[in-house]
Every structure is written in C-alpha cells, then in structure tokens.
Write a protein that holds these residues in place. Structure first.
Motif, PDB file in Angstrom:
ATOM      1  N   PRO A 172     -19.643  -6.746 -12.971  1.00 50.57           N
ATOM      2  CA  PRO A 172     -19.587  -7.059 -11.536  1.00 50.57           C
ATOM      3  C   PRO A 172     -19.878  -5.825 -10.687  1.00 50.57           C
ATOM      4  CG  PRO A 172     -17.369  -6.684 -12.350  1.00 50.57           C
ATOM      5  CD  PRO A 172     -18.301  -6.478 -13.531  1.00 50.57           C
ATOM      6  N   ARG A 173     -20.573  -6.043  -9.587  1.00 50.63           N
ATOM      7  CA  ARG A 173     -20.824  -4.962  -8.625  1.00 50.63           C
ATOM      8  C   ARG A 173     -20.129  -5.312  -7.308  1.00 50.63           C
ATOM      9  NH1 ARG A 173     -23.674  -2.128 -12.423  1.00 50.63           N
ATOM     10  NH2 ARG A 173     -25.786  -2.839 -12.806  1.00 50.63           N
ATOM     11  N   LEU A 174     -19.823  -4.305  -6.541  1.00 50.88           N
ATOM     12  CA  LEU A 174     -19.111  -4.548  -5.284  1.00 50.88           C
ATOM     13  C   LEU A 174     -19.944  -5.334  -4.272  1.00 50.88           C
ATOM     14  CD1 LEU A 174     -17.274  -1.143  -4.838  1.00 50.88           C
ATOM     15  CD2 LEU A 174     -16.293  -3.350  -5.484  1.00 50.88           C
ATOM     16  N   ASP A 175     -21.275  -5.287  -4.403  1.00 49.33           N
ATOM     17  CA  ASP A 175     -22.124  -5.990  -3.425  1.00 49.33           C
ATOM     18  C   ASP A 175     -22.317  -7.465  -3.760  1.00 49.33           C
ATOM     19  OD1 ASP A 175     -23.803  -5.929  -5.592  1.00 49.33           O
ATOM     20  OD2 ASP A 175     -25.393  -4.781  -4.624  1.00 49.33           O
ATOM     21  N   GLY A 176     -21.593  -7.980  -4.769  1.00 53.58           N
ATOM     22  CA  GLY A 176     -21.687  -9.399  -5.097  1.00 53.58           C
ATOM     23  C   GLY A 176     -22.570  -9.689  -6.298  1.00 53.58           C
ATOM     24  N   GLU A 177     -23.285  -8.676  -6.783  1.00 52.81           N
ATOM     25  CA  GLU A 177     -24.138  -8.881  -7.948  1.00 52.81           C
ATOM     26  C   GLU A 177     -23.306  -8.892  -9.220  1.00 52.81           C
ATOM     27  OE1 GLU A 177     -28.276  -7.006  -8.512  1.00 52.81           O
ATOM     28  OE2 GLU A 177     -26.982  -5.726  -9.712  1.00 52.81           O
ATOM     29  N   VAL A 178     -23.717  -9.704 -10.183  1.00 54.56           N
ATOM     30  CA  VAL A 178     -23.115  -9.702 -11.516  1.00 54.56           C
ATOM     31  C   VAL A 178     -24.255  -9.644 -12.529  1.00 54.56           C
ATOM     32  CG1 VAL A 178     -21.752 -11.003 -13.193  1.00 54.56           C
ATOM     33  CG2 VAL A 178     -21.075 -10.991 -10.785  1.00 54.56           C
ATOM     34  N   VAL A 179     -24.209  -8.654 -13.410  1.00 57.44           N
ATOM     35  CA  VAL A 179     -25.246  -8.503 -14.420  1.00 57.44           C
ATOM     36  C   VAL A 179     -24.735  -9.100 -15.731  1.00 57.44           C
ATOM     37  CG1 VAL A 179     -26.776  -6.876 -15.608  1.00 57.44           C
ATOM     38  CG2 VAL A 179     -25.951  -6.366 -13.294  1.00 57.44           C
ATOM     39  N   VAL A 180     -25.561  -9.922 -16.369  1.00 57.10           N
ATOM     40  CA  VAL A 180     -25.185 -10.574 -17.626  1.00 57.10           C
ATOM     41  C   VAL A 180     -26.241 -10.235 -18.671  1.00 57.10           C
ATOM     42  CG1 VAL A 180     -24.830 -12.775 -18.810  1.00 57.10           C
ATOM     43  CG2 VAL A 180     -24.013 -12.477 -16.450  1.00 57.10           C
ATOM     44  N   THR A 231     -20.367 -20.143 -12.859  1.00 58.44           N
ATOM     45  CA  THR A 231     -21.117 -21.396 -12.749  1.00 58.44           C
ATOM     46  C   THR A 231     -21.650 -21.616 -11.336  1.00 58.44           C
ATOM     47  OG1 THR A 231     -19.713 -22.330 -14.454  1.00 58.44           O
ATOM     48  CG2 THR A 231     -20.943 -23.891 -13.115  1.00 58.44           C
ATOM     49  N   ASP A 232     -20.864 -21.220 -10.346  1.00 57.10           N
ATOM     50  CA  ASP A 232     -21.259 -21.453  -8.952  1.00 57.10           C
ATOM     51  C   ASP A 232     -22.080 -20.309  -8.376  1.00 57.10           C
ATOM     52  OD1 ASP A 232     -19.888 -23.862  -8.928  1.00 57.10           O
ATOM     53  OD2 ASP A 232     -18.004 -22.869  -8.406  1.00 57.10           O
ATOM     54  N   TYR A 233     -22.350 -19.287  -9.174  1.00 57.04           N
ATOM     55  CA  TYR A 233     -23.125 -18.151  -8.677  1.00 57.04           C
ATOM     56  C   TYR A 233     -24.610 -18.470  -8.686  1.00 57.04           C
ATOM     57  CZ  TYR A 233     -19.215 -14.843  -8.596  1.00 57.04           C
ATOM     58  OH  TYR A 233     -18.059 -14.176  -8.293  1.00 57.04           O
ATOM     59  N   GLU A 234     -25.301 -17.785  -7.777  1.00 57.68           N
ATOM     60  CA  GLU A 234     -26.753 -17.920  -7.740  1.00 57.68           C
ATOM     61  C   GLU A 234     -27.378 -17.134  -8.889  1.00 57.68           C
ATOM     62  OE1 GLU A 234     -30.404 -17.225  -4.531  1.00 57.68           O
ATOM     63  OE2 GLU A 234     -28.468 -16.299  -4.159  1.00 57.68           O
ATOM     64  N   LEU A 235     -28.348 -17.736  -9.558  1.00 59.54           N
ATOM     65  CA  LEU A 235     -29.135 -17.000 -10.551  1.00 59.54           C
ATOM     66  C   LEU A 235     -30.299 -16.371  -9.807  1.00 59.54           C
ATOM     67  CD1 LEU A 235     -29.923 -16.253 -13.505  1.00 59.54           C
ATOM     68  CD2 LEU A 235     -31.180 -18.406 -13.584  1.00 59.54           C
ATOM     69  N   THR A 236     -30.284 -15.055  -9.659  1.00 60.79           N
ATOM     70  CA  THR A 236     -31.297 -14.426  -8.805  1.00 60.79           C
ATOM     71  C   THR A 236     -32.429 -13.772  -9.592  1.00 60.79           C
ATOM     72  OG1 THR A 236     -29.990 -12.402  -8.713  1.00 60.79           O
ATOM     73  CG2 THR A 236     -29.699 -13.968  -6.917  1.00 60.79           C
ATOM     74  N   GLU A 237     -32.191 -13.491 -10.874  1.00 62.08           N
ATOM     75  CA  GLU A 237     -33.228 -12.733 -11.593  1.00 62.08           C
ATOM     76  C   GLU A 237     -33.043 -12.874 -13.099  1.00 62.08           C
ATOM     77  OE1 GLU A 237     -33.318  -8.604 -10.356  1.00 62.08           O
ATOM     78  OE2 GLU A 237     -34.560  -8.053 -12.069  1.00 62.08           O
ATOM     79  N   VAL A 238     -34.145 -13.044 -13.793  1.00 63.05           N
ATOM     80  CA  VAL A 238     -34.164 -12.881 -15.243  1.00 63.05           C
ATOM     81  C   VAL A 238     -35.079 -11.688 -15.493  1.00 63.05           C
ATOM     82  CG1 VAL A 238     -34.587 -13.947 -17.472  1.00 63.05           C
ATOM     83  CG2 VAL A 238     -33.998 -15.386 -15.499  1.00 63.05           C
ATOM     84  N   PRO A 270     -21.762 -16.529  -4.303  1.00 61.39           N
ATOM     85  CA  PRO A 270     -22.123 -17.252  -3.078  1.00 61.39           C
ATOM     86  C   PRO A 270     -21.441 -16.545  -1.904  1.00 61.39           C
ATOM     87  CG  PRO A 270     -21.021 -18.688  -4.691  1.00 61.39           C
ATOM     88  CD  PRO A 270     -20.863 -17.288  -5.177  1.00 61.39           C
ATOM     89  N   GLY A 271     -22.177 -16.330  -0.849  1.00 61.50           N
ATOM     90  CA  GLY A 271     -21.618 -15.597   0.287  1.00 61.50           C
ATOM     91  C   GLY A 271     -21.732 -14.094   0.135  1.00 61.50           C
ATOM     92  N   ARG A 272     -22.175 -13.656  -1.037  1.00 60.55           N
ATOM     93  CA  ARG A 272     -22.450 -12.235  -1.303  1.00 60.55           C
ATOM     94  C   ARG A 272     -21.228 -11.331  -1.183  1.00 60.55           C
ATOM     95  NH1 ARG A 272     -28.227 -10.628  -0.706  1.00 60.55           N
ATOM     96  NH2 ARG A 272     -29.222 -12.500  -1.391  1.00 60.55           N
ATOM     97  N   GLU A 273     -20.025 -11.906  -1.201  1.00 61.13           N
ATOM     98  CA  GLU A 273     -18.859 -11.037  -1.233  1.00 61.13           C
ATOM     99  C   GLU A 273     -18.680 -10.507  -2.659  1.00 61.13           C
ATOM    100  OE1 GLU A 273     -17.346 -15.181  -2.103  1.00 61.13           O
ATOM    101  OE2 GLU A 273     -18.931 -14.187  -0.967  1.00 61.13           O
ATOM    102  N   ALA A 274     -17.781  -9.539  -2.828  1.00 65.61           N
ATOM    103  CA  ALA A 274     -17.542  -8.968  -4.150  1.00 65.61           C
ATOM    104  C   ALA A 274     -17.072 -10.076  -5.088  1.00 65.61           C
ATOM    105  CB  ALA A 274     -16.497  -7.863  -4.066  1.00 65.61           C
ATOM    106  N   PRO A 275     -17.536 -10.063  -6.349  1.00 65.73           N
ATOM    107  CA  PRO A 275     -17.129 -11.110  -7.294  1.00 65.73           C
ATOM    108  C   PRO A 275     -15.620 -11.088  -7.523  1.00 65.73           C
ATOM    109  CG  PRO A 275     -18.932  -9.777  -8.171  1.00 65.73           C
ATOM    110  CD  PRO A 275     -18.432  -9.085  -6.937  1.00 65.73           C
TER     111      PRO A 275
END
Lengths: 365, 365
Positions: free
Chosen positions: B242-250, B282-289, B218-223
């Motif tokens: 984790p990516r520096l742009d706030g993305e997290v790949v699972v 848990t509080d992160y946005e789910l942006t893509e499957v 949330p807020g797109r800061e680094a995780p």
C-alpha cells in the motif's frame, strides 16, 4: 440555421441507424452528438445477437421484439456491408450455452425450453457433443445447448460502417451538446441519446454499469474458440465472444453504479469464469477493461414512440443490454413512424406513456 | 567528444545511483541510455525492502549482501530526499507475512526461523494479532510473522529523485544506444544495463518476465492497509504494497518468457490471491498491468566487479528481484572500486569471473 426534416439526438448505433434509414427515405437529417467518440454503451458491447436470455423469460412482448429484430439482422448486415463495403464482423456460427457445474444445468435447460417454445432452434448437447463442436471448452461441462440461429456482430465495426453509411446518405453531423429539444431547428426530433435521454425527456432511463474485458490471442491468430459461448459457472453467467482477428470479448457485469472505475473484483470475476469455461484464455493477452453504462428502464424494455403531448419528438432509448440486437427493428419502427401516417402498433406497448406523462422541465415539443 | 572519467551504461536505479555517487566523489560522469523512459524492471517493482525471502534461504552470501544493503537504506533514503527535496515514498511500517491456509503456515514459519537466525526482528503472530495490526486482512489467516525491520520505497519516485540528484551533481546524459563499450570516450565504464547487459558483456544475464498490478482505492484516499503484506495462499506467494496516495501494488509473476504481454492468467492469479488476502481490494480500481523483465543470472545473485581481462569495465547487473533493495550497496561497492586502490572483497564473490571468461564479441576494454 437551416431547418432540417429530422434532428437525431445521439450518434450511437440506434441514432446512426435511424439517421441512415431516414436519409435513405429522403429526409434531410442532422445528427447531434457531443461525444462522437466512444462513450456510449455500444463501445463495450460484445454484439451477441441472441434473442432469448435468462433476463427475458416471462416477458413475451419484449421477447417478441427481440425475436423480430434478430430476424431482421441478416438483411440489415448485408445492406450495411453492401452500402459501405465495410466488414462489420457479422457471423452466424450460433451460440453454445454451457453449464459448467451440475447446479447450472437446470438454468441452461430452462433457457432451452424457452427457445424451443418460441420455435427457435435449440438442441441439447452432451458434454462430448459440446467438446466436439468446440474443442477448447473446459474438459467436463455438465451439458449445454446449441442455439444455431444466434449470430454475432462487432459493434465497433458496425458503428464505423453506420457512420460511413450516414455520410454517404448525406446526414449532417453537429458536434454540439443538445440541452433543450426546443432549440433544434427541425420538423421532427428523434431522441436516441442512451443514458443522456433522461435529462432531455424526463423519462426514467438510468445507467447500469457494465464492465467488459477484451483479450487477444497470442500471435493474433483467430482464437481456438469459434462459437459465442454463454456459460454458467456456479450460478454466475459469463459470455465469451471470439472474433476472427484474434480478439475475444468477455462480459459482463451488471452494476447499479454511475462511476467509471474498472474494478479488481469485476476483472477477477470475469476472468475466473471465462478461463473456467475456456482454459486456453489463460494465455491470452488482457488488452482492455471497458466500462460503460447501459440505458435501462424500470421494466427493462426499451422506450419507443412519441413523447406524450409532444408528437414532434419520438424517443428511441432505454435499450439496456439489447441495443445492438434491437438496432435494425428500432430504426425500422421509428422511420416508419416518421414517414407513414399510422404509427406502428408496437409504439402502444413500448411507448413512453407506460411510465405516465414525464415531468419534462425543458422543451416545448 | 570530450573524454569523461566515467561512462555509465543504463539509467535505471543502479546506473543512476552509481552516477550520482561517482559525481559526488568528483568524477566527470556521462550516462548512456537509449530509453530513459520506463522500460526497465524498476518500473514494475513494488519496492519492498525486505532482505529475507523464500528465494534466498540457503544462500548465505547473497543473504549477507541483501541484509547489508537493507541496513544502508535509511541513510540512502534520507540523503536522496535531502539532496533533492523529493519524497521517494520511503516507509518503515514493516512487513506482515501471512499464511492464508494451514498448509502455508510451515512456509511462513520457515521464513521466520531464517530471519531470527540472522538476528533480524521477526515475531510470530496469531490470527488475532495480525488482524489487530491490519484490520483489512482476510478474516481467518492461519497465523503469520511481523518483520518490523522491513521497509518500502516507491521505485518510480526514487527514479525521479535519482534523476534530479544526477542533474544537480552534474551528470551528463546521452540518449544514445551503446552497442560497443570500446566506443565510449571514458576512462572507466560501468555497465548497469539490466537485461541489455548480456549483449554488451557476454555475461549470462537473462530476462525473467514479471507481471505486476497497480490498484487504486476508490476516492484515492490511503488504503485501509498500512503494512506491506507478503501472503501465501495455497502455496502461491503474492505481495500487496500500500502507498499513502491510495495506490496498491500487487505482484508478481516469475516467468521464463521474453514477451511483453499482460496475460489473463497472470491478472487472474494475482487478483485472486490479493483479494483473498485483503478482501477490500475487490472494490479497488485496476489501473495498470505492468510487464517488465528482471535481469537474472544462473545463480540468482547479481554480477558485481570488473570484466575478466577488461579492468576498465565494471559490471553492476543481474540484480533479478533485488535491484531496488541492492541499489545503495551496489552503488557504494562500485564507486569505491572506481576511486580506491583496493577492490571490495565482495567483488571476489559476486564478480563476473564466477561464470568463466565471457565470450565477448565486441569491446576491447
């Protein structure tokens, strides 16, 4: 600008139904909506038409409103489908309330008592009876209740039909954002703007975030599930609503938040509870996570009636989780107030005055 | 049609790297790809550059290939970024392997033993050490391992950079679907078509479905998370990148299926394991499957070398889960085979002949 008899602000189900009914009573109606797409709460709604829920136990006047609107749904659905020739996904299989754990059983039975106390059909079910009625349920539910009078509708189809009905009835649509009710060139105004009603009227309508999933059966055939299932698993409530076209709606979170983020936590919680109730959903496609905001009020009941000191303006908003269920009765009450000399008695109970005179900053009425 | 020195079939990372390297060695290269968009396995890939995993224990030759390609990544990344001026998300924080339950600990230590046996840095960590290194981990991991030599890259950025590098190097791209290698007006052919390689060559490459989630802080800061985390929770493996742009790949599921459905069960499993490892997700946005298919082979090793009886055609496919990690070494081996008289010794081990002479139905070589 031509002066119309009625300006309706907001083109969700409530606004559309008011406009349709008013136009059918002979009024010249103009609707205003800056986002005629899908930003309203209805776009997330599952469309369960069940008047009794855990939230309304101990709220007799709200319960009465819900029960009466539920009773008017069959005629409303038939009339809307007849007027448009469109299928709105109206179904009358009833609801199964299911307790997945022993601890959930008390909650389910409390709901049953409340329903039978109101004279509504609600039959306690053993695990075997539940599974016989709905074989795709989890193997060992701890009992439940069959509410044969509950129904469902597909809100997205309902809105398509209401839009068509409004067009046929001659309702004019203006795609502009209303910021001041005084600007509207109309003899009367109905505000049905959902969460946007607060800024227009000063009434205490706040957004309550809901996240709702849509799944789809592989192969798109009708789901194994036939009934709406309202489940309790370890104290968490979830509903699972099957549609004949293969869609299954799973909801819903209730969050005091204004953001539009689909969160990992909400998806996890909803999928966990739904697949615990109906294991075959594991193999279903997750097609959508829908985030919308319900227009809620301090006492969770809708706000219906003229604005204090502004008899020109009638408010129909704050329906919270009950917007779809309350659409027919809300439209009836509001349109009666517009065309008949004596206002409906329910405007006393649900009118804006119960929150005091709002500090309206704009609009002269 | 002009005859080129080399036709490369497939424009995923392997095909792009081969084309880029070959063009830099002076070859006139044409690439063929009917879907230059994002249909390849790389689009789902997390980009973990870790040569040792549970799948390759007991596979010394494949492990050697993975270790050598991992060793060539720093130079490859530097060269690609220098050639293009683009950031490919290359990071060298290392990986934390984490056991969430007591039962998972044995698996984690087995991996540690395998790594140290290969001379790779892998330090056992107490729960306190893990949490000190990565405070957003679950409160009570049952120990783990810190693999300081592991790295990560962002495959989507890597492909953007490789496309730019190919353009700069003069690679010609044809957006057509190749159905017969004999049609290609080129002296030599490299098949790097992922799952599509089977139809072109007759080789036993099959699709293995993978579902991978992308979350966003949330807020797109680094995780809060800095390291790649490979977790084991009750025997289920999951990675969190984790990516520096706030993305997290699972990721990732491993399914012997050919459909493209994002399923409720996969999302539930991945989110459950990831949030158990890193509760703040848990509080992160789910942006893509994201659903893609890995090109797998019967022995899970890639297929590298000339097609039996068709020395004109070199195959570079079947990289399964290791496509991103193996990109630099694969490109080196293939391009050496194209420009040098003696084929690389590894073509003996990983060549197509290990599966017998394929029953090629088309293509004369």
């Amino acid at each position: 600008m031509a002066v119309s008899d009625l300006a309706v602000v907001g083109a969700g189900p409530i606004g559309l139904a008011v406009a349709w009914r008013a136009a059918r009573r002979g009024l010249a109606v103009t609707m205003y909506d800056p986002e005629p797409d899908d930003s309203g709460a209805w776009y997330a709604a599952a469309g369960i038409l069940a008047p009794v829920s855990e939230e309304t136990v101990g709220e007799p006047e709200l319960t009465g409103l819900l029960v009466d609107s539920a009773a008017s749904w069959p005629a409303f659905a038939a009339e809307l489908e007849a007027a448009t020739g469109l299928d709105i996904g109206y179904r009358a299989e009833g609801t199964l309330v299911v307790a997945l754990t022993a601890g959930d059983r008390a909650e389910v039975l409390r709901l049953r008592d409340h329903q039978t106390g109101l004279g509504l059909p609600a039959r306690q079910q053993t695990a075997a009876e539940l599974r016989a009625r709905e074989p795709s349920l989890a193997p060992r539910p701890h009992g439940g209740v069959y509410s044969s009078g509950d129904r469902q509708v597909n809100p997205r189809r309902m809105v398509v039909a209401l839009r068509a009905a409004c067009r046929s009835a001659g309702v004019v649509v203006e795609h502009t954002r209303v910021t001041d009710l005084a600007d509207l060139p109309a003899a009367r105004v109905v505000v049905a703007a959902g969460c946007g009603s607060a800024a227009l009227t000063g009434l205490p309508v706040r957004p309550v975030k809901g996240q709702v999933l849509r799944l789809r059966s592989p192969g798109r055939e009708a789901p194994g599930l036939r009934h709406v299932v309202r489940g309790y698993t370890d104290g968490r409530a979830v509903y699972v609503v099957p549609r004949l076209d293969g869609e299954v709606v799973v909801g819903a979170t209730m969050e005091e938040r204004t953001d539009h983020l689909a969160t990992a936590g909400a998806v996890l919680e909803l999928l966990g509870a739904a697949t615990a109730l109906v294991p075959e959903l594991t193999d279903y496609e997750l097609t959508e996570v829908c985030v919308r905001h319900r227009p809620a009020t301090p006492d969770s009941a809708p706000i219906l009636g003229p604005l204090p000191g502004q008899p020109r303006v009638v408010v129909a908003t704050g329906h919270h989780q009950n917007g779809i269920l309350l659409t027919p009765l809300t439209a009836d009450l509001v349109v009666r107030a517009l065309v008949e000399p004596v206002p409906p008695a329910r405007f006393e109970t649900f009118g804006p005055a119960r929150f005091g005179v709002p500090a309206v900053t704009r609009g002269s009425g």
